[in-house]
Design a protein around this motif. Structure first.
Motif, PDB file in Angstrom:
ATOM      1  N   PHE A  19       0.571  -1.454  -0.026  1.00  0.00           N
ATOM      2  CA  PHE A  19      -0.217   0.017   0.220  1.00  0.00           C
ATOM      3  C   PHE A  19       1.373   1.098   0.166  1.00  0.00           C
ATOM      4  O   PHE A  19       1.671   1.138   1.131  1.00  0.00           O
ATOM      5  CB  PHE A  19      -1.114   0.095   1.144  1.00  0.00           C
ATOM      6  N   LEU A  21       0.642   5.332   1.442  1.00  0.00           N
ATOM      7  CA  LEU A  21      -0.520   6.039   1.888  1.00  0.00           C
ATOM      8  C   LEU A  21      -0.349   7.362   1.869  1.00  0.00           C
ATOM      9  O   LEU A  21       0.958   7.847   2.271  1.00  0.00           O
ATOM     10  CB  LEU A  21      -0.192   5.408   2.943  1.00  0.00           C
ATOM     11  N   ILE A  29       3.911   0.794   2.642  1.00  0.00           N
ATOM     12  CA  ILE A  29       3.591  -0.269   3.268  1.00  0.00           C
ATOM     13  C   ILE A  29       4.066  -1.931   2.730  1.00  0.00           C
ATOM     14  O   ILE A  29       2.707  -2.295   1.855  1.00  0.00           O
ATOM     15  CB  ILE A  29       2.645  -0.646   4.064  1.00  0.00           C
ATOM     16  N   VAL A  31       3.250  -6.106   2.727  1.00  0.00           N
ATOM     17  CA  VAL A  31       2.516  -7.010   3.052  1.00  0.00           C
ATOM     18  C   VAL A  31       2.833  -8.087   2.519  1.00  0.00           C
ATOM     19  O   VAL A  31       3.326  -8.296   3.473  1.00  0.00           O
ATOM     20  CB  VAL A  31       0.671  -6.962   2.938  1.00  0.00           C
ATOM     21  N   ALA A  50       0.388 -14.410  12.441  1.00  0.00           N
ATOM     22  CA  ALA A  50      -0.294 -13.185  13.656  1.00  0.00           C
ATOM     23  C   ALA A  50      -1.101 -11.845  12.572  1.00  0.00           C
ATOM     24  O   ALA A  50      -0.860 -11.848  11.605  1.00  0.00           O
ATOM     25  CB  ALA A  50       1.169 -12.503  14.108  1.00  0.00           C
ATOM     26  N   SER A  51      -2.089 -11.386  13.852  1.00  0.00           N
ATOM     27  CA  SER A  51      -2.337  -9.870  13.067  1.00  0.00           C
ATOM     28  C   SER A  51      -1.613  -8.942  12.520  1.00  0.00           C
ATOM     29  O   SER A  51      -0.564  -9.054  12.969  1.00  0.00           O
ATOM     30  CB  SER A  51      -2.944  -9.522  14.771  1.00  0.00           C
ATOM     31  N   GLY A  52      -2.245  -8.544  11.223  1.00  0.00           N
ATOM     32  CA  GLY A  52      -1.395  -7.718  10.596  1.00  0.00           C
ATOM     33  C   GLY A  52      -0.411  -8.198   9.919  1.00  0.00           C
ATOM     34  O   GLY A  52       0.160  -7.338   9.223  1.00  0.00           O
ATOM     35  N   MET A  53       0.087  -9.737   9.787  1.00  0.00           N
ATOM     36  CA  MET A  53       0.404 -10.361   8.233  1.00  0.00           C
ATOM     37  C   MET A  53       0.670 -10.320   7.232  1.00  0.00           C
ATOM     38  O   MET A  53       1.128 -11.036   6.529  1.00  0.00           O
ATOM     39  CB  MET A  53       0.441 -11.851   9.084  1.00  0.00           C
ATOM     40  N   GLY A  54      -1.498  -9.820   6.734  1.00  0.00           N
ATOM     41  CA  GLY A  54      -1.764  -9.583   5.234  1.00  0.00           C
ATOM     42  C   GLY A  54      -2.738 -10.949   5.429  1.00  0.00           C
ATOM     43  O   GLY A  54      -3.250 -11.108   4.219  1.00  0.00           O
ATOM     44  N   LYS A  55      -3.452 -11.800   6.197  1.00  0.00           N
ATOM     45  CA  LYS A  55      -4.157 -12.062   5.533  1.00  0.00           C
ATOM     46  C   LYS A  55      -5.528 -11.888   5.424  1.00  0.00           C
ATOM     47  O   LYS A  55      -6.198 -12.790   4.097  1.00  0.00           O
ATOM     48  CB  LYS A  55      -4.625 -12.659   7.137  1.00  0.00           C
ATOM     49  N   SER A  56      -6.425 -11.242   5.604  1.00  0.00           N
ATOM     50  CA  SER A  56      -7.110 -10.176   5.205  1.00  0.00           C
ATOM     51  C   SER A  56      -6.357 -10.200   4.373  1.00  0.00           C
ATOM     52  O   SER A  56      -7.937 -10.069   2.747  1.00  0.00           O
ATOM     53  CB  SER A  56      -7.678  -9.400   6.310  1.00  0.00           C
ATOM     54  N   THR A  57      -6.386  -9.704   4.011  1.00  0.00           N
ATOM     55  CA  THR A  57      -5.425  -9.064   2.370  1.00  0.00           C
ATOM     56  C   THR A  57      -5.456  -9.537   1.103  1.00  0.00           C
ATOM     57  O   THR A  57      -5.911  -9.549   0.550  1.00  0.00           O
ATOM     58  CB  THR A  57      -3.553  -7.412   2.474  1.00  0.00           C
ATOM     59  N   TYR A  66      -9.718  -5.403  -3.384  1.00  0.00           N
ATOM     60  CA  TYR A  66      -7.614  -5.315  -3.822  1.00  0.00           C
ATOM     61  C   TYR A  66      -7.023  -5.179  -4.686  1.00  0.00           C
ATOM     62  O   TYR A  66      -7.441  -6.610  -4.797  1.00  0.00           O
ATOM     63  CB  TYR A  66      -6.822  -5.815  -2.527  1.00  0.00           C
ATOM     64  N   HIS A 215     -10.123 -17.306  13.915  1.00  0.00           N
ATOM     65  CA  HIS A 215      -9.601 -17.524  15.088  1.00  0.00           C
ATOM     66  C   HIS A 215      -8.990 -17.975  16.771  1.00  0.00           C
ATOM     67  O   HIS A 215      -8.244 -18.801  17.241  1.00  0.00           O
ATOM     68  CB  HIS A 215      -9.424 -15.830  15.880  1.00  0.00           C
TER      69      HIS A 215
ATOM     70  N   ASP B 243     -12.003   0.650  -0.925  1.00  0.00           N
ATOM     71  CA  ASP B 243     -11.229   0.416  -0.085  1.00  0.00           C
ATOM     72  C   ASP B 243      -9.781  -0.270  -0.190  1.00  0.00           C
ATOM     73  O   ASP B 243      -8.366   0.063   0.757  1.00  0.00           O
ATOM     74  CB  ASP B 243     -11.777  -0.718   0.112  1.00  0.00           C
TER      75      ASP B 243
HETATM   76  N1  LIG Z   1      -6.522  -0.703   2.765  1.00  0.00           N
HETATM   77  C1  LIG Z   1      -5.926  -0.400   2.974  1.00  0.00           C
HETATM   78  N2  LIG Z   1      -4.783   0.670   3.380  1.00  0.00           N
HETATM   79  C2  LIG Z   1      -3.501   0.369   4.078  1.00  0.00           C
HETATM   80  N3  LIG Z   1      -3.353  -0.321   4.766  1.00  0.00           N
HETATM   81  C3  LIG Z   1      -4.193  -1.299   4.335  1.00  0.00           C
HETATM   82  C4  LIG Z   1      -5.608  -1.767   4.315  1.00  0.00           C
HETATM   83  N4  LIG Z   1      -5.604  -3.168   4.597  1.00  0.00           N
HETATM   84  C5  LIG Z   1      -4.730  -3.580   5.082  1.00  0.00           C
HETATM   85  N5  LIG Z   1      -3.542  -2.727   4.972  1.00  0.00           N
HETATM   86  C6  LIG Z   1      -2.549  -3.111   5.960  1.00  0.00           C
HETATM   87  O1  LIG Z   1      -1.666  -4.185   5.294  1.00  0.00           O
HETATM   88  C7  LIG Z   1      -1.168  -5.118   6.751  1.00  0.00           C
HETATM   89  C8  LIG Z   1      -2.165  -5.804   6.947  1.00  0.00           C
HETATM   90  O2  LIG Z   1      -3.595  -6.291   7.211  1.00  0.00           O
HETATM   91  P1  LIG Z   1      -4.359  -7.574   6.846  1.00  0.00           P
HETATM   92  O3  LIG Z   1      -5.695  -6.433   7.393  1.00  0.00           O
HETATM   93  O4  LIG Z   1      -4.334  -8.255   6.082  1.00  0.00           O
HETATM   94  O5  LIG Z   1      -3.631  -7.823   8.489  1.00  0.00           O
HETATM   95  P2  LIG Z   1      -4.721  -9.454   8.691  1.00  0.00           P
HETATM   96  O6  LIG Z   1      -3.519 -10.438   8.872  1.00  0.00           O
HETATM   97  O7  LIG Z   1      -5.567 -10.180   8.604  1.00  0.00           O
HETATM   98  O8  LIG Z   1      -5.178  -8.818  10.677  1.00  0.00           O
HETATM   99  P3  LIG Z   1      -5.938  -9.585  11.974  1.00  0.00           P
HETATM  100  O9  LIG Z   1      -5.432 -10.770  12.353  1.00  0.00           O
HETATM  101  O10 LIG Z   1      -5.576  -8.939  13.195  1.00  0.00           O
HETATM  102  O11 LIG Z   1      -6.723  -9.346  10.961  1.00  0.00           O
HETATM  103  C9  LIG Z   1      -1.634  -4.389   8.271  1.00  0.00           C
HETATM  104  O12 LIG Z   1      -0.374  -3.329   8.019  1.00  0.00           O
HETATM  105  C10 LIG Z   1      -2.655  -2.771   7.625  1.00  0.00           C
HETATM  106  O13 LIG Z   1      -2.304  -1.965   8.444  1.00  0.00           O
END
Ligand SMILES: Nc1ncnc2c1ncn2[C@@H]1O[C@H](COP(=O)(O)OP(=O)(O)OP(=O)(O)O)[C@@H](O)[C@H]1O
Ligand SMILES: Nc1ncnc2c1ncn2[C@@H]1O[C@H](COP(=O)(O)OP(=O)(O)OP(=O)(O)O)[C@@H](O)[C@H]1O
Ligand SMILES: [Mg+2]
Ligand SMILES: [Mg+2]
Lengths: 237, 260
Positions: A19, A21, A29, A31, A50-57, A66, A215, B243
């Motif tokens: 990303f 910003l 950033i 991912v 872990a949280s923030g690793m990029g699973k949702s991404t 995305y 989770h 998004d």
């Molecule tokens: N739309 C966006 N714009 C900017 N940064 C983003 C966006 N979506 C995700 N990120 C960044 O990408 C990284 C991964 O986020 P993501 O939501 O994929 O993590 P996750 O593994 O799903 O975490 P969690 O378990 O907390 O849900 C994070 O640093 C987040 O801030």
């Protein structure tokens, strides 16, 4: 024939996502980078990390929510591989309507549409008759133990867990060849989580291909056919 | 792969200048049957100018727009003669203005406003037109007993619903909307949006909706064009643009909204 059956439903190759910003001085950033993942029919690949690793991404990249920064995301749609990176919005919407469902943690409520209607929608959009759609929606809502008094109401005022069940009902009411699940059980109690696990297993038996994030340990163990560790693809920027 | 129907509208490098002032510049896109395109961007970015050009209300400085007409087949809107263009507007298009006063005839009743497009299209059967009008008033949830009241006796939200009925009764294939919920307060706006969303899906309409409200865009549009200073700076699937915005300006636009 077997060859065809074995073709992955989802084929992620060399996927990179970062990303930029612009609101924050153009900070970048990273991912993940060079990520490969294949998901076949009947598989539920559970993303670990872990949280923030990029699973949702990753799930959002596969859904076309995305954009990808590099690599490809190929979806088997109507027997042909479609790379989302080059696909038109019309094609992505068509894939979402017919091939790929997505359950997020939160329901995006459409103010005046009733719960029953919301759950019927994916069926109606795919040419199921109103009568059959209603019957199937009712069965689905009943199996998720959503009180019948709620069915005629828009879910705006529902509790978090109730909304989540509406979301789940919408995605499991028809058999999507691909399902993406981002913490679909996060706000559910143990009994309801068990029901969702049963739905997942039934869909896998029918040949759905899934990527999931859960989770809850018990749900992960029950749903996963395989785990995918995302951390090894972590990039700095 | 699915065979896709040809685009209903092909817009090719449309520009409009007002002397030195840019209205819109080199705008190109295709609109497919049943597709809802949202046009977003700040005040003065050229949204209304673009809409007015595409709907044949304003002559662009350059560019083309080919519409797949029922009557004529593919035609360039800007090359059509005045008479044919007016007929196209009447028969195959609708235009919903932000201010209902611009889209309604204030001197005739609400019912007559809704029925008029049918009469203009040569409707002769009074009973059928009356029935169609009643059906449409019901569809937009207006009290039938008030069919003879003048528009000024209705609230802003009701006027807007009359305008919507007036613009859909002749079953257009393409509807242009400029801030259709702009002047209304939030609760009225939400109802109207739901109504529009239902109608557009049920009737398989194509629509171009101009709005500066990202929530409206999210709810209504399949795809977005983001405009700034007359240029399209970003385009894509609605949820992707909102998004995962790419352009600095889109990021600014999205981040200035609390929750989407
Ligand atoms: N739309 C966006 N714009 C900017 N940064 C983003 C966006 N979506 C995700 N990120 C960044 O990408 C990284 C991964 O986020 P993501 O939501 O994929 O993590 P996750 O593994 O799903 O975490 P969690 O378990 O907390 O849900 C994070 O640093 C987040 O801030
Ligand atoms: N008839 C006109 N004569 C001169 N300049 C005009 C005319 N119409 C529009 N403009 C200018 O063109 C630019 C684009 O205006 P436009 O009305 O298309 O903006 P908009 O995006 O619809 O803004 P808003 O959200 O405020 O309605 C503005 O700078 C405006 O002042
Ligand atoms: Mg997450
Ligand atoms: Mg304007």
């Amino acid at each position: 024939m077997t060859k065809k059956l074995d073709r992955p439903m989802i084929k992620v190759e060399g996927l990179t996502k970062r990303f930029t910003l612009h609101q924050h001085g153009g900070a970048r950033i990273g991912v993940f980078g060079g990520l490969d993942l294949e998901v076949k029919k009947g598989e539920c690949v559970v993303l670990a990390g872990a949280s923030g690793m990029g699973k949702s991404t990753l799930i959002r990249c596969v859904y076309g929510n995305y954009l990808t920064s590099g690599g490809s995301v190929k979806i088997l749609h109507d027997g042909a591989e479609v790379d989302l990176a080059g696909a038109t919005p019309q094609t992505i919407l068509d894939i979402r309507r017919r091939t790929m469902g997505y359950v997020s943690q939160f329901l995006r409520v459409i103010p005046r549409v009733s719960t029953l209607q919301l759950v019927m929608e994916p069926l109606l959009e795919n040419g199921v008759s109103a009568e059959e759609a209603e019957a199937r929606a009712r069965t689905m809502l009943a199996s998720l133990k959503l009180p019948e008094a709620h069915w005629s109401l828009p879910p705006a005022t529902f509790s978090g867990g109730e909304q989540q069940r509406v979301n789940i009902a919408r995605s499991f009411v028809r058999e999507y060849p691909i399902l993406l699940l981002d913490e679909p059980t996060a706000s559910l109690d143990a009994a309801n989580r068990g029901i969702v696990v049963d739905l997942i297993k039934a869909a896998l038996t029918k040949g759905s291909a899934m990527i999931g994030i859960f989770h809850d340990e018990a749900v992960r163990a029950a749903a996963a056919t395989r785990f995918f560790e995302i951390e090894s693809y972590k990039t700095a920027a | 792969m699915t065979t896709q129907a040809p685009p209903l509208l092909r817009v090719n490098r449309v520009s409009k200048w007002f002397g030195e002032i840019v209205g819109c510049r080199n705008v190109s896109f295709d609109l497919h049957p049943g597709e809802i395109l949202g046009v977003v961007g700040e005040s003065g970015s050229g949204k209304t100018t673009l809409l007015r050009c595409l709907s044949g209300k304003l002559e662009p400085t350059s560019g083309g727009a080919e519409f797949l007409s029922k009557r004529h087949g593919p035609v360039d809107i800007f090359q059509l003669g005045e008479q044919d263009r007016r007929r196209l507007q009447r028969e195959e298009w609708g235009f919903v203005h932000q201010n209902p006063r611009d889209g309604l005839r204030m001197r005739v009743s609400g019912g007559a406003n809704v029925a008029e497009p049918l009469m203009n299209l040569g409707g002769r059967h009074y009973g059928q037109m009356r029935q169609a009008t009643t059906d449409w008033l019901e569809r937009v949830e207006l009290d039938i007993s008030r069919v003879d009241h003048k528009p000024r006796n209705f609230s802003g939200g009701m006027q807007q619903r009359i305008q919507i009925a007036r613009n859909l009764i002749h079953q257009p294939r393409l509807v242009f909307m400029d801030e259709p919920t702009g002047g209304l307060d939030v609760s009225v706006q939400a109802r109207l949006l739901d109504l529009l969303r239902e109608l557009v899906r049920d009737l398989q309409l194509s629509a171009i909706i101009v709005t500066h409200d990202m929530g409206v865009a999210r709810l209504m549009a399949d795809r977005l064009l983001v405009m700034k200073n007359g240029d399209v700076v970003e385009t894509g699937l609605t949820d992707q643009v909102l998004d995962d915005a790419q352009h600095p300006y889109t990021q600014l636009l999205v981040s200035s909204v609390l929750q989407l």
